[in-house]
Design a protein around this motif. Structure first.
Motif, mmCIF file in Angstrom:
data_model
loop_
_atom_site.group_PDB
_atom_site.id
_atom_site.type_symbol
_atom_site.label_atom_id
_atom_site.label_comp_id
_atom_site.label_asym_id
_atom_site.label_seq_id
_atom_site.Cartn_x
_atom_site.Cartn_y
_atom_site.Cartn_z
ATOM 1 N N MET A 277 -9.199 56.937 -69.010
ATOM 2 C CA MET A 277 -10.265 57.823 -67.417
ATOM 3 C C MET A 277 -10.459 58.815 -68.187
ATOM 4 O O MET A 277 -9.449 59.921 -68.324
ATOM 5 C CB MET A 277 -9.318 57.221 -66.504
ATOM 6 N N ALA A 278 -11.385 59.326 -68.020
ATOM 7 C CA ALA A 278 -11.759 60.716 -68.724
ATOM 8 C C ALA A 278 -11.542 61.700 -67.651
ATOM 9 O O ALA A 278 -11.320 61.160 -66.546
ATOM 10 C CB ALA A 278 -13.343 61.013 -69.065
ATOM 11 N N VAL A 279 -11.244 62.873 -68.026
ATOM 12 C CA VAL A 279 -10.790 63.669 -66.723
ATOM 13 C C VAL A 279 -12.256 64.655 -66.405
ATOM 14 O O VAL A 279 -13.201 64.447 -67.431
ATOM 15 C CB VAL A 279 -10.110 64.715 -67.378
ATOM 16 N N ASN A 280 -12.616 64.698 -65.327
ATOM 17 C CA ASN A 280 -13.024 65.000 -64.580
ATOM 18 C C ASN A 280 -13.622 66.976 -65.055
ATOM 19 O O ASN A 280 -12.846 67.739 -64.537
ATOM 20 C CB ASN A 280 -13.656 64.570 -63.055
ATOM 21 N N GLU A 281 -14.231 67.772 -65.602
ATOM 22 C CA GLU A 281 -14.935 68.162 -65.784
ATOM 23 C C GLU A 281 -15.249 69.536 -64.606
ATOM 24 O O GLU A 281 -14.618 70.496 -64.684
ATOM 25 C CB GLU A 281 -15.719 69.015 -67.069
ATOM 26 N N GLU A 282 -15.596 68.792 -64.040
ATOM 27 C CA GLU A 282 -16.297 69.770 -62.747
ATOM 28 C C GLU A 282 -15.053 69.702 -61.539
ATOM 29 O O GLU A 282 -15.097 70.917 -61.484
ATOM 30 C CB GLU A 282 -17.493 68.797 -61.742
ATOM 31 N N LYS A 283 -14.629 69.311 -61.853
ATOM 32 C CA LYS A 283 -13.187 69.192 -60.696
ATOM 33 C C LYS A 283 -11.892 70.144 -61.067
ATOM 34 O O LYS A 283 -11.779 70.796 -60.905
ATOM 35 C CB LYS A 283 -12.617 67.681 -61.007
ATOM 36 N N ILE A 284 -11.915 70.024 -62.286
ATOM 37 C CA ILE A 284 -11.085 71.303 -63.626
ATOM 38 C C ILE A 284 -11.681 72.607 -63.345
ATOM 39 O O ILE A 284 -11.309 73.569 -62.759
ATOM 40 C CB ILE A 284 -11.124 70.376 -64.990
ATOM 41 N N ASP A 285 -12.687 73.007 -63.242
ATOM 42 C CA ASP A 285 -14.233 74.058 -63.245
ATOM 43 C C ASP A 285 -13.618 74.604 -61.692
ATOM 44 O O ASP A 285 -13.120 75.326 -61.408
ATOM 45 C CB ASP A 285 -14.974 74.296 -63.406
ATOM 46 N N ALA A 286 -13.793 73.938 -60.725
ATOM 47 C CA ALA A 286 -13.581 73.867 -59.587
ATOM 48 C C ALA A 286 -12.553 74.392 -59.447
ATOM 49 O O ALA A 286 -12.129 75.459 -58.260
ATOM 50 C CB ALA A 286 -13.591 72.713 -59.068
ATOM 51 N N LYS B 163 -2.807 59.534 -67.376
ATOM 52 C CA LYS B 163 -3.906 58.709 -68.096
ATOM 53 C C LYS B 163 -5.009 58.257 -68.616
ATOM 54 O O LYS B 163 -4.756 57.585 -69.172
ATOM 55 C CB LYS B 163 -4.581 58.142 -66.188
ATOM 56 N N ALA B 164 -5.365 60.035 -68.788
ATOM 57 C CA ALA B 164 -6.621 60.050 -69.776
ATOM 58 C C ALA B 164 -6.175 60.011 -71.187
ATOM 59 O O ALA B 164 -6.722 59.960 -72.506
ATOM 60 C CB ALA B 164 -7.016 61.324 -69.607
ATOM 61 N N ASN B 165 -4.421 60.462 -71.027
ATOM 62 C CA ASN B 165 -3.960 60.551 -72.509
ATOM 63 C C ASN B 165 -2.844 59.345 -72.944
ATOM 64 O O ASN B 165 -1.840 59.917 -73.697
ATOM 65 C CB ASN B 165 -2.989 61.743 -72.479
ATOM 66 N N GLY B 166 -2.399 57.965 -72.392
ATOM 67 C CA GLY B 166 -2.500 56.811 -72.121
ATOM 68 C C GLY B 166 -0.208 57.060 -72.294
ATOM 69 O O GLY B 166 0.160 56.714 -72.753
ATOM 70 N N ARG C 295 5.757 65.335 -76.537
ATOM 71 C CA ARG C 295 4.355 65.586 -76.516
ATOM 72 C C ARG C 295 3.778 66.075 -75.012
ATOM 73 O O ARG C 295 4.301 66.106 -73.879
ATOM 74 C CB ARG C 295 3.337 64.170 -76.488
ATOM 75 N N LEU C 296 2.798 67.359 -75.139
ATOM 76 C CA LEU C 296 2.710 68.082 -74.185
ATOM 77 C C LEU C 296 1.237 67.519 -73.719
ATOM 78 O O LEU C 296 0.098 67.484 -74.224
ATOM 79 C CB LEU C 296 2.770 69.712 -74.702
ATOM 80 N N HIS C 297 1.368 67.475 -72.388
ATOM 81 C CA HIS C 297 -0.374 66.996 -71.424
ATOM 82 C C HIS C 297 -0.585 67.740 -70.516
ATOM 83 O O HIS C 297 0.275 68.204 -69.779
ATOM 84 C CB HIS C 297 -0.189 65.546 -70.584
ATOM 85 N N ALA C 298 -1.371 69.062 -71.021
ATOM 86 C CA ALA C 298 -2.082 70.224 -70.018
ATOM 87 C C ALA C 298 -3.592 70.195 -69.532
ATOM 88 O O ALA C 298 -4.279 69.855 -70.412
ATOM 89 C CB ALA C 298 -1.603 71.570 -70.928
ATOM 90 N N VAL C 299 -3.590 70.496 -68.184
ATOM 91 C CA VAL C 299 -4.847 70.460 -67.471
ATOM 92 C C VAL C 299 -5.248 71.555 -68.303
ATOM 93 O O VAL C 299 -6.248 71.084 -68.171
ATOM 94 C CB VAL C 299 -4.146 70.089 -65.934
ATOM 95 N N LEU C 300 -5.004 72.851 -68.109
ATOM 96 C CA LEU C 300 -5.660 73.881 -68.606
ATOM 97 C C LEU C 300 -4.824 74.563 -69.439
ATOM 98 O O LEU C 300 -3.854 75.453 -68.892
ATOM 99 C CB LEU C 300 -5.742 74.527 -66.906
ATOM 100 N N PRO C 301 -5.291 74.957 -70.921
ATOM 101 C CA PRO C 301 -4.793 75.672 -71.870
ATOM 102 C C PRO C 301 -5.507 77.273 -71.571
ATOM 103 O O PRO C 301 -6.708 76.916 -70.926
ATOM 104 C CB PRO C 301 -5.820 75.476 -72.858
#
Length: 481
Positions: free
Chosen positions: A1-10, A62-65, A169-175
């Motif tokens: 499942m890919a991370v929604n870029e518009e959702k991130i920007d919002a 989930k996108a990173n497994g 392993r670090l999973h960051a939503v927002l660098p």
């Protein structure tokens, strides 16, 4: 499942709107002035933001497994995020106590779990990774495995590399670079402000050998061993302390702020094997008498530690001569180390030196302090460093909180001692700000950790001292790598 870029920007724009991400001039906990301040505690007041944060953090996992059996939030800001993630995704949650109670179950990790399970660590923000490791370690101690860490914002100051060195392993939503990019694109930041934040991040990488990232990190000088530092000092007391720490393998100073001299002597005998320095406040003791100094010196010789009278001299040179050398306490006769404020100017050093130098004593200057609202920072700190350089034979070092941020280099031979250290971090109601041994030694660049209530108020002070000794020494040896 890919991370929604518009959702991130919002989400980025919403965080800016509620002032969870702010720009200006902000003093950080370390005393450094920053052009950016991230305060994610505010999101608990905005249910839509909390839900969006939890959703995006789950999506990136989930996108990173990433796979895990349960999760644990880092106290305290990450707890509501972890709770939201747990409820929305039917994933069991555990909790870490910041301070383990000395009654009841005495558990560090609360919740239902089985040894061997894999636990996800949830954090709101990562800078150095130190707070994450403070949660990973007690999880490991109860048999849980940690492979993945998820955060909302990665400040890109070395935390990812530090976690990777611990097989995490670090999973960051927002660098942070992504936050800056979106806010500039949407007209919320000027190009100049973006560059200012990037320059700050590059100049304030964490760890003794901070690795670069896309913001262009600077490299920190390699740390020298205590024995090597002994060769770089002109003060005999500092030389003795460096060698004592290296030989005894301890960088622990106990601030024994007990009520009586009798209690102090008893505590010194119990803790002596674990410490390099015992810090006293002789004017606290109503039962102080002429035998105090000789008793304490006898224990110092027996257990091989030094005595530091935390007098904090702050008067003119002529006055401190009497306060240090005579009076009721005759501090210079029994205390190897003392300290002073620089408010009166360098004359205070001249006065103390006229008494202490011939006795082989050393002076620490108060360059920074750990209490909330302190004015001992910035130009004041720079003035203390300059005065020390003018008196290398007597000034042995500093009381400081973050010497790694100073212009001075590691290899000066001067001792950095940091108060306000607790294994759990945090603060108290009187404005004392606490840091962990790992952060104080590894990130902030200190040499000696000063621990008070965490030891002398413990149910078993000797056991607590042994724990702090190990934590401080492990942090030092890790910083040499």
């Amino acid at each position: 499942m890919a991370v929604n870029e518009e959702k991130i920007d919002a989400l980025i724009l919403r965080l800016h709107e509620i002032e969870a991400v702010k720009f200006g001039e902000f003093k950080l906990k370390s005393g450094i002035m920053s052009p950016i301040y991230i305060d994610l505690r505010v999101i608990v007041s905005y249910p839509d933001v909390l839900a969006s944060v939890a959703g995006c953090m789950w999506d990136v996992l989930k996108a990173n497994g990433a796979e895990f059996d349960n999760m644990c939030g880092v106290p305290y800001t990450a707890l509501p995020i972890a709770t939201c993630m747990s409820l929305n995704n039917d994933c069991p949650m555990l909790m870490r106590r910041k301070e383990v109670k000395d009654y009841g179950t005495k558990k560090a990790i609360e919740g239902a779990f089985t040894a061997g399970q894999t636990c996800l660590v949830v954090e709101d923000l990562v800078t150095s990774g130190a707070s994450v490791m403070e949660t990973v370690e007690p999880l490991n101690q109860v048999g849980l495995k940690v492979k993945d860490v998820v955060v909302l914002i990665d400040r890109e100051q070395g935390g990812e590399a530090r976690l990777a060195s611990n097989d995490l392993r670090l999973h960051a939503v927002l660098p942070l670079s992504r936050v800056l990019k979106t806010l500039e694109k949407e007209g919320k930041m000027s190009a100049d402000l973006v560059q200012s934040v990037k320059a700050f991040i590059a100049a304030n990488q964490t760890g003794p050998n901070a690795s670069g990232n896309e913001m262009g990190a600077a490299e920190t000088p390699k740390r020298l061993a205590y024995a090597a530092r002994a060769e770089l000092t002109a003060n005999q007391c500092a030389k003795d302390l460096w060698n004592l720490m290296e030989t005894k393998k301890t960088n622990l100073c106990v601030a024994a702020d007990v009520d009586t001299a009798a209690e102090l002597i008893e505590l010194a005998d119990k803790l002596g094997p674990e410490i390099c320095i015992l810090k006293t406040h002789c004017d606290l003791y109503p039962d102080f008498d002429d035998t105090f100094g000789s008793k304490l010196l006898e224990l110092a010789a027996k257990h091989k530690f030094m005595i530091f009278e935390d007098r904090k001299f702050a008067d003119i040179g002529n006055t401190v001569v009497g306060q240090y050398g005579s009076g009721v306490h005759k501090i210079a006769d029994w205390s190897h180390i003392t300290n002073a404020h620089i408010v009166p100017g360098s004359g205070i050093i001249d006065g103390l030196k006229s008494v202490g130098l011939a006795k082989g004593r050393g002076l620490l200057l108060l360059a920074e302090m750990s209490s909330k609202g302190t004015m001992a920072n910035g130009a004041y700190t720079e003035a203390a460093v300059k005065m020390a350089a003018e008196h290398p034979d007597f000034v042995m070092g500093f009381i400081s909180t973050r010497p790694s941020a100073w212009k001075a280099e590691w290899s000066k031979g001067l001792v950095q001692m940091t108060p306000g250290v607790q294994l759990g971090g945090g603060g108290d109601a009187m404005g004392q700000q606490y840091n962990t041994p790992e952060r104080v030694i590894g990130e902030c660049g200190s040499d000696v950790i000063i621990v008070g209530r965490g030891i002398y108020r413990a149910a078993d002070p000797a056991a607590a001292a042994a724990e702090y000794r190990k934590a401080g020494w492990d942090a030092y040896t890790a910083a040499l790598a």
